[in-house]
Design a protein around this motif. Structure first.
Motif, PDB file in Angstrom:
ATOM      1  N   GLN A  99       0.770  -1.229   0.106  1.00  0.00           N
ATOM      2  CA  GLN A  99      -0.047  -0.011  -0.057  1.00  0.00           C
ATOM      3  C   GLN A  99       0.808   1.158  -0.020  1.00  0.00           C
ATOM      4  O   GLN A  99       1.902   1.320   0.687  1.00  0.00           O
ATOM      5  CB  GLN A  99      -0.907   0.252   1.035  1.00  0.00           C
ATOM      6  CG  GLN A  99      -1.703  -0.994   1.397  1.00  0.00           C
ATOM      7  CD  GLN A  99      -2.842  -1.088   2.625  1.00  0.00           C
ATOM      8  OE1 GLN A  99      -2.740  -0.069   3.248  1.00  0.00           O
ATOM      9  NE2 GLN A  99      -3.578  -2.051   2.663  1.00  0.00           N
ATOM     10  N   LEU A 100       0.423   2.299  -0.730  1.00  0.00           N
ATOM     11  CA  LEU A 100       1.336   3.623  -0.906  1.00  0.00           C
ATOM     12  C   LEU A 100       0.234   4.663  -0.529  1.00  0.00           C
ATOM     13  O   LEU A 100      -0.789   4.554  -1.348  1.00  0.00           O
ATOM     14  CB  LEU A 100       1.824   3.722  -1.966  1.00  0.00           C
ATOM     15  CG  LEU A 100       2.771   4.833  -2.415  1.00  0.00           C
ATOM     16  CD1 LEU A 100       4.132   4.562  -1.757  1.00  0.00           C
ATOM     17  CD2 LEU A 100       3.248   5.005  -3.756  1.00  0.00           C
ATOM     18  N   THR A 101       0.430   5.743   0.364  1.00  0.00           N
ATOM     19  CA  THR A 101      -0.336   6.506   0.451  1.00  0.00           C
ATOM     20  C   THR A 101       0.468   7.943   0.453  1.00  0.00           C
ATOM     21  O   THR A 101       1.581   8.091   0.748  1.00  0.00           O
ATOM     22  CB  THR A 101      -1.033   6.398   1.834  1.00  0.00           C
ATOM     23  OG1 THR A 101      -0.231   6.463   2.746  1.00  0.00           O
ATOM     24  CG2 THR A 101      -1.965   5.156   1.973  1.00  0.00           C
ATOM     25  N   PHE A 102      -0.404   8.961   0.406  1.00  0.00           N
ATOM     26  CA  PHE A 102       0.001  10.284   0.310  1.00  0.00           C
ATOM     27  C   PHE A 102      -0.810  11.122   1.680  1.00  0.00           C
ATOM     28  O   PHE A 102      -1.779  10.757   2.019  1.00  0.00           O
ATOM     29  CB  PHE A 102      -0.325  11.152  -1.050  1.00  0.00           C
ATOM     30  CG  PHE A 102       0.705  11.163  -2.058  1.00  0.00           C
ATOM     31  CD1 PHE A 102       1.555  10.059  -1.912  1.00  0.00           C
ATOM     32  CD2 PHE A 102       0.549  11.885  -3.073  1.00  0.00           C
ATOM     33  CE1 PHE A 102       2.677   9.850  -3.125  1.00  0.00           C
ATOM     34  CE2 PHE A 102       1.358  11.960  -4.145  1.00  0.00           C
ATOM     35  CZ  PHE A 102       2.346  10.825  -4.374  1.00  0.00           C
ATOM     36  N   SER A 103      -0.161  11.956   2.163  1.00  0.00           N
ATOM     37  CA  SER A 103      -0.686  12.702   3.254  1.00  0.00           C
ATOM     38  C   SER A 103      -1.424  13.910   2.825  1.00  0.00           C
ATOM     39  O   SER A 103      -2.083  14.649   3.596  1.00  0.00           O
ATOM     40  CB  SER A 103       0.658  13.326   4.258  1.00  0.00           C
ATOM     41  OG  SER A 103       1.304  14.250   3.408  1.00  0.00           O
ATOM     42  N   LYS A 104      -1.522  13.777   1.574  1.00  0.00           N
ATOM     43  CA  LYS A 104      -2.494  15.047   0.862  1.00  0.00           C
ATOM     44  C   LYS A 104      -3.454  14.603  -0.114  1.00  0.00           C
ATOM     45  O   LYS A 104      -3.288  13.292  -0.648  1.00  0.00           O
ATOM     46  CB  LYS A 104      -1.665  16.069   0.054  1.00  0.00           C
ATOM     47  CG  LYS A 104      -0.708  16.891   0.895  1.00  0.00           C
ATOM     48  CD  LYS A 104       0.332  17.791   0.021  1.00  0.00           C
ATOM     49  CE  LYS A 104       1.021  18.653   0.882  1.00  0.00           C
ATOM     50  NZ  LYS A 104       0.537  19.987   0.972  1.00  0.00           N
ATOM     51  N   ASP A 105      -4.639  15.322  -0.450  1.00  0.00           N
ATOM     52  CA  ASP A 105      -5.751  14.671  -1.365  1.00  0.00           C
ATOM     53  C   ASP A 105      -4.871  14.864  -2.770  1.00  0.00           C
ATOM     54  O   ASP A 105      -4.046  15.675  -2.956  1.00  0.00           O
ATOM     55  CB  ASP A 105      -6.764  15.826  -1.344  1.00  0.00           C
ATOM     56  CG  ASP A 105      -7.418  15.619   0.070  1.00  0.00           C
ATOM     57  OD1 ASP A 105      -7.396  14.601   0.710  1.00  0.00           O
ATOM     58  OD2 ASP A 105      -8.345  16.260   0.358  1.00  0.00           O
ATOM     59  N   ILE A 106      -5.374  14.214  -3.754  1.00  0.00           N
ATOM     60  CA  ILE A 106      -4.920  14.002  -5.239  1.00  0.00           C
ATOM     61  C   ILE A 106      -6.338  14.368  -6.053  1.00  0.00           C
ATOM     62  O   ILE A 106      -7.172  13.604  -5.558  1.00  0.00           O
ATOM     63  CB  ILE A 106      -4.194  12.829  -5.701  1.00  0.00           C
ATOM     64  CG1 ILE A 106      -2.895  12.490  -4.616  1.00  0.00           C
ATOM     65  CG2 ILE A 106      -3.910  12.569  -7.006  1.00  0.00           C
ATOM     66  CD1 ILE A 106      -2.327  11.443  -4.767  1.00  0.00           C
ATOM     67  N   ARG A 107      -6.356  15.163  -6.934  1.00  0.00           N
ATOM     68  CA  ARG A 107      -7.227  15.207  -7.972  1.00  0.00           C
ATOM     69  C   ARG A 107      -6.570  14.868  -9.325  1.00  0.00           C
ATOM     70  O   ARG A 107      -5.673  15.481  -9.605  1.00  0.00           O
ATOM     71  CB  ARG A 107      -7.866  16.693  -7.835  1.00  0.00           C
ATOM     72  CG  ARG A 107      -9.114  16.897  -8.783  1.00  0.00           C
ATOM     73  CD  ARG A 107      -9.975  18.220  -8.489  1.00  0.00           C
ATOM     74  NE  ARG A 107     -10.347  18.291  -7.436  1.00  0.00           N
ATOM     75  CZ  ARG A 107     -11.589  17.913  -6.869  1.00  0.00           C
ATOM     76  NH1 ARG A 107     -12.198  17.248  -7.760  1.00  0.00           N
ATOM     77  NH2 ARG A 107     -11.975  18.211  -5.562  1.00  0.00           N
ATOM     78  N   ILE A 108      -7.430  14.082  -9.878  1.00  0.00           N
ATOM     79  CA  ILE A 108      -7.043  13.415 -11.325  1.00  0.00           C
ATOM     80  C   ILE A 108      -8.129  13.249 -12.090  1.00  0.00           C
ATOM     81  O   ILE A 108      -9.118  12.578 -11.560  1.00  0.00           O
ATOM     82  CB  ILE A 108      -5.909  12.477 -11.152  1.00  0.00           C
ATOM     83  CG1 ILE A 108      -5.488  12.023 -12.430  1.00  0.00           C
ATOM     84  CG2 ILE A 108      -6.786  10.955 -10.433  1.00  0.00           C
ATOM     85  CD1 ILE A 108      -4.597  10.905 -12.612  1.00  0.00           C
ATOM     86  N   ASN A 109      -8.328  13.820 -13.224  1.00  0.00           N
ATOM     87  CA  ASN A 109      -9.412  13.943 -14.028  1.00  0.00           C
ATOM     88  C   ASN A 109     -10.623  14.155 -13.309  1.00  0.00           C
ATOM     89  O   ASN A 109     -11.824  13.353 -13.573  1.00  0.00           O
ATOM     90  CB  ASN A 109      -9.418  12.692 -14.717  1.00  0.00           C
ATOM     91  CG  ASN A 109      -8.404  12.382 -15.691  1.00  0.00           C
ATOM     92  OD1 ASN A 109      -7.625  13.306 -16.128  1.00  0.00           O
ATOM     93  ND2 ASN A 109      -7.807  11.065 -15.845  1.00  0.00           N
ATOM     94  N   ASN A 110     -10.601  15.139 -12.420  1.00  0.00           N
ATOM     95  CA  ASN A 110     -12.131  15.389 -11.753  1.00  0.00           C
ATOM     96  C   ASN A 110     -12.361  14.704 -10.400  1.00  0.00           C
ATOM     97  O   ASN A 110     -13.342  14.648 -10.025  1.00  0.00           O
ATOM     98  CB  ASN A 110     -13.003  15.986 -12.492  1.00  0.00           C
ATOM     99  CG  ASN A 110     -12.950  17.150 -13.383  1.00  0.00           C
ATOM    100  OD1 ASN A 110     -12.320  18.172 -12.878  1.00  0.00           O
ATOM    101  ND2 ASN A 110     -13.246  17.175 -14.597  1.00  0.00           N
ATOM    102  N   GLN A 111     -11.605  13.628 -10.296  1.00  0.00           N
ATOM    103  CA  GLN A 111     -11.936  12.491  -9.266  1.00  0.00           C
ATOM    104  C   GLN A 111     -10.831  12.889  -8.231  1.00  0.00           C
ATOM    105  O   GLN A 111      -9.719  13.086  -8.269  1.00  0.00           O
ATOM    106  CB  GLN A 111     -11.634  11.268  -9.798  1.00  0.00           C
ATOM    107  CG  GLN A 111     -11.653  10.021  -8.696  1.00  0.00           C
ATOM    108  CD  GLN A 111     -11.281   8.727  -9.107  1.00  0.00           C
ATOM    109  OE1 GLN A 111     -10.849   8.491 -10.271  1.00  0.00           O
ATOM    110  NE2 GLN A 111     -11.058   7.642  -8.267  1.00  0.00           N
ATOM    111  N   LEU A 112     -11.580  12.963  -6.812  1.00  0.00           N
ATOM    112  CA  LEU A 112     -10.554  13.284  -5.695  1.00  0.00           C
ATOM    113  C   LEU A 112     -10.339  11.822  -5.032  1.00  0.00           C
ATOM    114  O   LEU A 112     -11.189  11.167  -4.830  1.00  0.00           O
ATOM    115  CB  LEU A 112     -11.512  14.190  -4.738  1.00  0.00           C
ATOM    116  CG  LEU A 112     -11.068  14.578  -3.448  1.00  0.00           C
ATOM    117  CD1 LEU A 112      -9.710  15.555  -3.614  1.00  0.00           C
ATOM    118  CD2 LEU A 112     -11.901  15.096  -2.582  1.00  0.00           C
ATOM    119  N   ILE A 113      -8.930  12.089  -4.774  1.00  0.00           N
ATOM    120  CA  ILE A 113      -8.383  10.684  -3.889  1.00  0.00           C
ATOM    121  C   ILE A 113      -8.098  11.429  -2.591  1.00  0.00           C
ATOM    122  O   ILE A 113      -7.170  11.968  -2.697  1.00  0.00           O
ATOM    123  CB  ILE A 113      -7.366  10.134  -4.847  1.00  0.00           C
ATOM    124  CG1 ILE A 113      -7.962   9.607  -6.239  1.00  0.00           C
ATOM    125  CG2 ILE A 113      -6.979   8.982  -3.959  1.00  0.00           C
ATOM    126  CD1 ILE A 113      -6.869   8.920  -7.223  1.00  0.00           C
TER     127      ILE A 113
END
Length: 186
Positions: A99-113
């Motif tokens: 598993q790999l996680t970021f401490s920040k939100d990511i937005r890609i192609n209008n999808q929020l991760i």
């Protein structure tokens, strides 16, 4: 030189050749669960390190898990004089558990991760590369690549970033590592 001296020199030379060309021990290695080193590399100009550890484009994280010897024979030769022999790693990374996680939100192609979401399991991020190479030598390597084409589509708030990696080995060792860096995709 007498016949005895010549034979003695030949026998000594033979044994010296055997010792120098032999491995020092018959040990195997096992992944311990600790990460020795992590290197942040530019994706396209690999193996150049990213300047100042700031992610601005595609990147690779290369993890080097610690290994330890688990079987020691009494060597006939001191390690200082033997050849560097590769010892097999007898456990491996369970890629399905990674598993790999970021401490920040990511937005890609209008999808929020959302922050803390496993990036390796996200369909929108399926171009992330994950390769574990730990079966050949004691120098294990985990390589996670974010292609430039993917990073160019990502929106992440600039600033400090923690990248967390978690995985298990096939014999139950837990590997956890937090990597601190910065990101600026503007």
């Amino acid at each position: 030189m007498s016949k005895f001296s010549r034979i003695l020199v030949l026998v000594m030379g033979y044994y010296l050749l055997v010792f120098i060309s032999s491995c020092c021990d018959g040990s195997d290695a096992v992944i311990t669960g600790n990460i020795n080193t992590v290197i942040l590399l530019d994706y396209d100009t690999n193996p150049e390190a990213i300047n100042n550890d700031v992610i601005r484009t595609g990147f690779r994280l290369v993890y080097f898990p610690e290994t330890a010897f688990v079987y020691q024979e009494i060597p006939l030769l001191n390690h200082a004089y033997g050849q560097d022999c590769s010892n097999a790693v007898i456990n491996s990374i369970d890629n399905a558990s990674a598993q790999l996680t970021f401490s920040k939100d990511i937005r890609i192609n209008n999808q929020l991760i959302a922050a803390g979401t496993d990036l390796l399991a996200q369909p929108a991020l399926n171009s992330i590369e994950f390769v574990s190479d730990c079966l050949i030598t004691t120098e294990c390597e985990l390589n996670i690549g974010f292609p430039t084409s993917l990073v160019n589509m990502m929106e992440v708030t600039p600033g400090d970033l923690k990248i967390n990696f978690v995985a298990n080995t096939d014999d139950g060792q837990l590997i956890i590592h937090e990597f601190d860096t910065e990101i600026d995709l503007q």
